[in-house]
Design a protein around this motif. Sequence first.
Motif, PDB file in Angstrom:
ATOM      1  N   LEU A 146      -6.026   8.423   5.878  1.00  0.00           N
ATOM      2  CA  LEU A 146      -4.608   8.498   6.207  1.00  0.00           C
ATOM      3  C   LEU A 146      -4.148   9.947   6.287  1.00  0.00           C
ATOM      4  O   LEU A 146      -3.447  10.337   7.237  1.00  0.00           O
ATOM      5  N   ALA A 147      -4.545  10.764   5.334  1.00  0.00           N
ATOM      6  CA  ALA A 147      -4.167  12.181   5.362  1.00  0.00           C
ATOM      7  C   ALA A 147      -4.713  12.854   6.608  1.00  0.00           C
ATOM      8  O   ALA A 147      -4.024  13.672   7.240  1.00  0.00           O
ATOM      9  N   GLY A 148      -5.938  12.512   7.006  1.00  0.00           N
ATOM     10  CA  GLY A 148      -6.518  13.089   8.215  1.00  0.00           C
ATOM     11  C   GLY A 148      -5.727  12.714   9.451  1.00  0.00           C
ATOM     12  O   GLY A 148      -5.477  13.558  10.333  1.00  0.00           O
ATOM     13  N   ALA A 149      -5.309  11.434   9.544  1.00  0.00           N
ATOM     14  CA  ALA A 149      -4.524  10.993  10.701  1.00  0.00           C
ATOM     15  C   ALA A 149      -3.160  11.667  10.733  1.00  0.00           C
ATOM     16  O   ALA A 149      -2.662  12.067  11.799  1.00  0.00           O
TER      17      ALA A 149
ATOM     18  N   LEU B 270      -4.950   3.704  14.018  1.00  0.00           N
ATOM     19  CA  LEU B 270      -5.376   2.653  13.104  1.00  0.00           C
ATOM     20  C   LEU B 270      -6.423   3.221  12.155  1.00  0.00           C
ATOM     21  O   LEU B 270      -7.378   3.866  12.596  1.00  0.00           O
ATOM     22  N   ILE B 271      -6.232   2.970  10.880  1.00  0.00           N
ATOM     23  CA  ILE B 271      -7.136   3.510   9.856  1.00  0.00           C
ATOM     24  C   ILE B 271      -7.477   2.403   8.857  1.00  0.00           C
ATOM     25  O   ILE B 271      -6.770   1.390   8.781  1.00  0.00           O
ATOM     26  N   PRO B 272      -8.525   2.567   8.070  1.00  0.00           N
ATOM     27  CA  PRO B 272      -8.838   1.569   7.047  1.00  0.00           C
ATOM     28  C   PRO B 272      -7.744   1.531   5.978  1.00  0.00           C
ATOM     29  O   PRO B 272      -7.135   2.552   5.660  1.00  0.00           O
ATOM     30  N   PRO B 273      -7.481   0.345   5.386  1.00  0.00           N
ATOM     31  CA  PRO B 273      -6.536   0.289   4.261  1.00  0.00           C
ATOM     32  C   PRO B 273      -7.169   0.915   3.019  1.00  0.00           C
ATOM     33  O   PRO B 273      -8.390   1.092   2.944  1.00  0.00           O
ATOM     34  N   LYS B 274      -6.333   1.274   2.077  1.00  0.00           N
ATOM     35  CA  LYS B 274      -6.798   1.835   0.792  1.00  0.00           C
ATOM     36  C   LYS B 274      -7.711   3.049   0.995  1.00  0.00           C
ATOM     37  O   LYS B 274      -8.694   3.217   0.282  1.00  0.00           O
ATOM     38  N   ASP B 275      -7.389   3.884   1.956  1.00  0.00           N
ATOM     39  CA  ASP B 275      -8.209   5.071   2.253  1.00  0.00           C
ATOM     40  C   ASP B 275      -7.288   6.263   2.459  1.00  0.00           C
ATOM     41  O   ASP B 275      -6.986   6.645   3.597  1.00  0.00           O
ATOM     42  N   PRO B 276      -6.802   6.879   1.370  1.00  0.00           N
ATOM     43  CA  PRO B 276      -5.860   7.994   1.504  1.00  0.00           C
ATOM     44  C   PRO B 276      -6.448   9.191   2.239  1.00  0.00           C
ATOM     45  O   PRO B 276      -5.704   9.939   2.889  1.00  0.00           O
TER      46      PRO B 276
ATOM     47  N   CYS C 239      11.679   2.255  18.538  1.00  0.00           N
ATOM     48  CA  CYS C 239      12.490   3.472  18.402  1.00  0.00           C
ATOM     49  C   CYS C 239      11.733   4.722  18.858  1.00  0.00           C
ATOM     50  O   CYS C 239      12.228   5.849  18.695  1.00  0.00           O
ATOM     51  N   GLY C 240      10.549   4.532  19.420  1.00  0.00           N
ATOM     52  CA  GLY C 240       9.796   5.654  19.965  1.00  0.00           C
ATOM     53  C   GLY C 240       9.056   6.478  18.935  1.00  0.00           C
ATOM     54  O   GLY C 240       8.722   7.643  19.197  1.00  0.00           O
ATOM     55  N   THR C 241       8.766   5.885  17.769  1.00  0.00           N
ATOM     56  CA  THR C 241       8.064   6.608  16.713  1.00  0.00           C
ATOM     57  C   THR C 241       6.629   6.118  16.609  1.00  0.00           C
ATOM     58  O   THR C 241       6.396   4.916  16.452  1.00  0.00           O
ATOM     59  N   PRO C 242       5.639   7.001  16.704  1.00  0.00           N
ATOM     60  CA  PRO C 242       4.239   6.587  16.557  1.00  0.00           C
ATOM     61  C   PRO C 242       3.986   5.969  15.186  1.00  0.00           C
ATOM     62  O   PRO C 242       4.606   6.360  14.198  1.00  0.00           O
ATOM     63  N   VAL C 243       3.050   5.030  15.143  1.00  0.00           N
ATOM     64  CA  VAL C 243       2.747   4.308  13.917  1.00  0.00           C
ATOM     65  C   VAL C 243       1.315   4.600  13.478  1.00  0.00           C
ATOM     66  O   VAL C 243       0.376   4.473  14.269  1.00  0.00           O
ATOM     67  N   ILE C 244       1.161   5.012  12.230  1.00  0.00           N
ATOM     68  CA  ILE C 244      -0.164   5.037  11.607  1.00  0.00           C
ATOM     69  C   ILE C 244      -0.244   3.790  10.742  1.00  0.00           C
ATOM     70  O   ILE C 244       0.511   3.644   9.779  1.00  0.00           O
ATOM     71  N   GLY C 245      -1.137   2.869  11.120  1.00  0.00           N
ATOM     72  CA  GLY C 245      -1.187   1.591  10.438  1.00  0.00           C
ATOM     73  C   GLY C 245      -2.583   1.225   9.979  1.00  0.00           C
ATOM     74  O   GLY C 245      -3.580   1.703  10.528  1.00  0.00           O
ATOM     75  N   ALA C 246      -2.634   0.359   8.973  1.00  0.00           N
ATOM     76  CA  ALA C 246      -3.915  -0.170   8.519  1.00  0.00           C
ATOM     77  C   ALA C 246      -4.492  -1.083   9.601  1.00  0.00           C
ATOM     78  O   ALA C 246      -3.758  -1.846  10.245  1.00  0.00           O
TER      79      ALA C 246
ATOM     80  N   GLY D 163       0.780  -1.232   0.000  1.00  0.00           N
ATOM     81  CA  GLY D 163       0.000   0.000   0.000  1.00  0.00           C
ATOM     82  C   GLY D 163       0.809   1.277   0.000  1.00  0.00           C
ATOM     83  O   GLY D 163       0.348   2.298   0.522  1.00  0.00           O
ATOM     84  N   ILE D 164       1.985   1.264  -0.602  1.00  0.00           N
ATOM     85  CA  ILE D 164       2.788   2.485  -0.650  1.00  0.00           C
ATOM     86  C   ILE D 164       2.087   3.546  -1.494  1.00  0.00           C
ATOM     87  O   ILE D 164       2.202   4.750  -1.225  1.00  0.00           O
ATOM     88  N   ASP D 165       1.328   3.094  -2.500  1.00  0.00           N
ATOM     89  CA  ASP D 165       0.575   4.063  -3.307  1.00  0.00           C
ATOM     90  C   ASP D 165      -0.441   4.824  -2.454  1.00  0.00           C
ATOM     91  O   ASP D 165      -0.702   6.021  -2.680  1.00  0.00           O
ATOM     92  N   ASN D 166      -0.984   4.175  -1.448  1.00  0.00           N
ATOM     93  CA  ASN D 166      -1.922   4.815  -0.530  1.00  0.00           C
ATOM     94  C   ASN D 166      -1.262   5.973   0.218  1.00  0.00           C
ATOM     95  O   ASN D 166      -1.863   7.035   0.427  1.00  0.00           O
ATOM     96  N   VAL D 167      -0.006   5.773   0.598  1.00  0.00           N
ATOM     97  CA  VAL D 167       0.735   6.809   1.323  1.00  0.00           C
ATOM     98  C   VAL D 167       1.040   7.981   0.403  1.00  0.00           C
ATOM     99  O   VAL D 167       0.942   9.154   0.796  1.00  0.00           O
ATOM    100  N   ILE D 168       1.412   7.687  -0.836  1.00  0.00           N
ATOM    101  CA  ILE D 168       1.694   8.755  -1.805  1.00  0.00           C
ATOM    102  C   ILE D 168       0.436   9.576  -2.070  1.00  0.00           C
ATOM    103  O   ILE D 168       0.475  10.816  -2.134  1.00  0.00           O
ATOM    104  N   GLN D 169      -0.687   8.909  -2.224  1.00  0.00           N
ATOM    105  CA  GLN D 169      -1.955   9.610  -2.448  1.00  0.00           C
ATOM    106  C   GLN D 169      -2.324  10.477  -1.247  1.00  0.00           C
ATOM    107  O   GLN D 169      -2.824  11.596  -1.401  1.00  0.00           O
ATOM    108  N   ALA D 170      -2.046   9.967  -0.049  1.00  0.00           N
ATOM    109  CA  ALA D 170      -2.335  10.743   1.159  1.00  0.00           C
ATOM    110  C   ALA D 170      -1.441  11.975   1.243  1.00  0.00           C
ATOM    111  O   ALA D 170      -1.882  13.056   1.656  1.00  0.00           O
ATOM    112  N   LEU D 171      -0.189  11.826   0.844  1.00  0.00           N
ATOM    113  CA  LEU D 171       0.739  12.961   0.864  1.00  0.00           C
ATOM    114  C   LEU D 171       0.194  14.107   0.006  1.00  0.00           C
ATOM    115  O   LEU D 171       0.304  15.287   0.375  1.00  0.00           O
ATOM    116  N   ALA D 172      -0.421  13.757  -1.118  1.00  0.00           N
ATOM    117  CA  ALA D 172      -0.977  14.774  -2.013  1.00  0.00           C
ATOM    118  C   ALA D 172      -2.214  15.451  -1.424  1.00  0.00           C
ATOM    119  O   ALA D 172      -2.619  16.520  -1.904  1.00  0.00           O
TER     120      ALA D 172
END
Length: 417
Positions: free
Chosen positions: A359-362, A350-356, A326-333, A234-243
């Motif tokens: 993800l952007a909101g989180a 925790l967020i739904p998968p395939k939902d940019p 490493c003390g980094t919060p995780v946003i995960g499906a 789901g790396i494409d999901n992260v790219i879409q969220a970045l936009a």
Amino acid sequence: MKRIAFISEHASPLAVLGGIDAGGQNVYVGELARQLAQKGYAVDIFTRRENKDYPRCLRWMQGIRIIHIDAGPPEQVEKERILPYMAAFRDDMLRFIREEKMDYQLIHANFFMSALVAMELKSILHIPYVVTFHALGHIRRLFQGDQDRFPPERVAIEEQTMAAADAIIAECPQDREDLLTHYNALAEKIAVIPCGVTPEEFFPIDKQLSRILLRLPQDERILLQLGRVVPRKGIDNVIQALAKLGSGQHKTRLIVVGGDAHPTQHNHEAQRLRMLAKELGVAARICFVGHKNRDELKYYYSAADLFITTPWYEPFGITPLEAMACGTPVIGANVGGIKYSVVDDVTGKLIPPKDPEALAGAINQLLANPEKREAMGEAAVNRIRKLFTWQQVAGRMHKLYETVLAHQDSRTIKAAI
């Protein structure tokens, strides 16, 4: 000293992590073996020879050997194409056991093809076996459909090996539920034992120092995606969220660790992701840095403001554990093992998968609240040290082995009487 055999046909601890077929299972096999050796076990790891120059038997570390088995060509073969070679794997492993007069008390199979070999060796040598499937064929098919390239007989092999196994290791509650629901596995055979992380390898490092060492800007918000560069991650999901991030987050950078920094024509997913980033106008805000050695990963985790992992499905997922250590919060499906390791609104989101959009909101919410991120990071480290270290995993595995061997001894006594 108890001598046990690990079978991991395609995932050797020696493999380079971040490749197409190298990832969590390689780590699982190596780290679990290392911890068991420290508990006094002698562990032999049987894996398929992928290079003609590899020695037959390699002493990897104290108490652990890696045995290279001849099955198919001595080169890298995609795991989807290995099944036809497993009869040869069984025969060569059997040859090694007999020639070396090995007396294994237990076999721990990893993945369905290794379980097939373990089942056949149990029939021949009467050695009990436990199995960690790492992924289930039926679940994979549900999510990937026609893109699943494993042979159709995979599910039948999984069913057969579950029936013959002395114990089945589920890596999270969802894994256990899938075993019960889709395979009718016996509940009394299933033990839930998660994956782990090594605190001496992954621990919090000062963010400013980490960025200096990695030559990353101090004034940007950094999102990290780390793992295999394959569609289901789901790396494409992260790219879409970045936009879709708000206008105030334009100084947010996504770093993608894994695969090759300069993808070739054979890595279609990496090419697709770069094209997507260009189409969405965020290519300048994404760094594909390629494969990194494991000793570098803690700096990437520590440098990031947020670690993001939103696969379609995930049997377990070790990278969220490493980020949390490493003390980094995780946003995960909200899938598989991720919804087990990450506690929503405590160690991440925790967020739904395939939902940019989600993800952007989180991302927006957590980047706007540094105090929340800091609290989440502290909670994440505490959760890892309490529940998810390889030492704790090996302790639970040791108890399972002891239970299996005790039952085996009782059956032997009854048979003798």
